[in-house]
Design an enzyme around this catalytic site. Sequence first.
Site, PDB file in Angstrom:
ATOM      1  CG  MET A  30      20.010   7.678  18.742  1.00 31.02           C
ATOM      2  SD  MET A  30      18.749   7.413  19.923  1.00 31.02           S
ATOM      3  CE  MET A  30      18.499   9.222  20.329  1.00 31.02           C
ATOM      4  CG  HIS A  37      25.853  13.362  15.472  1.00 29.56           C
ATOM      5  ND1 HIS A  37      24.946  13.926  15.150  1.00 29.56           N
ATOM      6  CD2 HIS A  37      25.386  12.416  16.490  1.00 29.56           C
ATOM      7  CE1 HIS A  37      23.838  13.632  15.927  1.00 29.56           C
ATOM      8  NE2 HIS A  37      24.169  12.714  16.682  1.00 29.56           N
ATOM      9  CG  MET A 184      26.041  22.098  17.334  1.00 27.43           C
ATOM     10  SD  MET A 184      26.623  21.469  15.834  1.00 27.43           S
ATOM     11  CE  MET A 184      27.230  23.286  15.367  1.00 27.43           C
TER      12      MET A 184
HETATM   13  P1  AMP Z   1      23.015  10.720  19.245  1.00 30.23           P
HETATM   14  O1  AMP Z   1      22.698  10.651  17.822  1.00 30.23           O
HETATM   15  O2  AMP Z   1      22.095  11.937  20.110  1.00 30.23           O
HETATM   16  O3  AMP Z   1      22.553   9.410  20.217  1.00 30.23           O
HETATM   17  O4  AMP Z   1      24.447  11.057  19.690  1.00 30.23           O
HETATM   18  C1  AMP Z   1      25.492  10.345  19.128  1.00 30.23           C
HETATM   19  C2  AMP Z   1      26.872  10.674  19.761  1.00 30.23           C
HETATM   20  O5  AMP Z   1      27.165  11.773  19.372  1.00 30.23           O
HETATM   21  C3  AMP Z   1      26.642  10.524  21.376  1.00 30.23           C
HETATM   22  O6  AMP Z   1      27.877  10.136  21.865  1.00 30.23           O
HETATM   23  C4  AMP Z   1      26.526  11.946  21.587  1.00 30.23           C
HETATM   24  O7  AMP Z   1      27.009  12.382  22.865  1.00 30.23           O
HETATM   25  C5  AMP Z   1      27.462  12.460  20.572  1.00 30.23           C
HETATM   26  N1  AMP Z   1      27.118  14.055  20.176  1.00 30.23           N
HETATM   27  C6  AMP Z   1      25.710  14.548  20.334  1.00 30.23           C
HETATM   28  N2  AMP Z   1      25.751  16.178  20.270  1.00 30.23           N
HETATM   29  C7  AMP Z   1      27.000  16.093  20.416  1.00 30.23           C
HETATM   30  C8  AMP Z   1      27.672  17.476  20.291  1.00 30.23           C
HETATM   31  N3  AMP Z   1      27.152  18.675  20.292  1.00 30.23           N
HETATM   32  N4  AMP Z   1      29.064  17.501  20.641  1.00 30.23           N
HETATM   33  C9  AMP Z   1      29.601  16.258  20.743  1.00 30.23           C
HETATM   34  N5  AMP Z   1      29.128  15.029  20.708  1.00 30.23           N
HETATM   35  C10 AMP Z   1      27.893  15.182  20.484  1.00 30.23           C
END
Ligand code: AMP
Length: 296
Positions: A30, A37, A184
């Site tokens: 997102m 990420h 994070m």
């Molecule tokens: P989001 O933008 O929050 O939808 O996250 C996109 C992807 O990044 C999802 O698969 C999340 O689980 C992963 N993600 C977000 N934060 C972290 C983190 N701190 N460590 C590893 N993966 C993450």
Amino acid sequence: MEVIRVPGVMRQTAKGHLLRGRTIGFVPTMGALHRGHLSLVSRCREENDVAVVSIFVNPAQFGPSEDYQAYPRDVEGDMEKLRAEGVDVLFIPDVDGMYPEGFATYVEVEGLSERLCGAFRPGHFRGVATVVTKLLNIVRPTRAYFGLKDYQQAVIIRRLIADLDIDTEMVGCPTVREDDGLAMSSRNLYLSPAERKAATVIYRTLCQAEEALLSGGKGFAEVRSLMERGLAGEPLVKEVQYASLFDPWTLADISSMDANIYRGRTVLLAVAVVIGRARLIDNKLVEVPGVDQVRP
Ligand code: AMP
């Protein structure tokens, strides 16, 4: 880096790569990208011929009182980071492209979606499952990368990929943390300096619960109340939505079960709290020692 905004163009581009026998790796996000990420992106880059990243703040997964409008957005900054990572394609559709007029089909993963965060965010995982299914159908990746920070999301997506016969391997990636342990998250940007400091209680509590399990002396119920007390003890924690022990496969709450049933097996410690205007989640997988492995 090729930037594609139209789903049909993304589909044709992916098809072209697949016809040439290339593997496609895919990281859905997102945006407001951080090192968590980028750890997924870098692994995706290493393991596939073509790396595709999507940025789409999906309205279908936000409740009416949630932060869809306020969700941090930084497309320019994100593009720079993705270029530096050597990403081949950035797919950045708009809401009308993903949900055109007349859109009426949703994907529901029953059971798993109602637990943990699902109980506090009705409809959230329906929105996630729907958009991920659409994205996987558009990009048709060989492998898709998801963070285990969103553990429930990863379990749900693994289930839907299996149930809907989607030809993609799901790769779960470890949680990337700040130096003080805070996982994070784009939502960490909502925290004031005092709230940011208070948020360290989350990982500290998970580590204390892990220690309690590893030393073997405490039952699950005791570990659960240790977690709840740890979090509630921080004055800036406004609400503890859940803090408990779960089965890592079924996501059932196992805090009232006898710890002996899980000896030699893995349990999921997971929490969701509200600090300031941020709802923060984190988790830890812990292998419960077998009877002969209890630490002195
Ligand atoms: P989001 O933008 O929050 O939808 O996250 C996109 C992807 O990044 C999802 O698969 C999340 O689980 C992963 N993600 C977000 N934060 C972290 C983190 N701190 N460590 C590893 N993966 C993450």
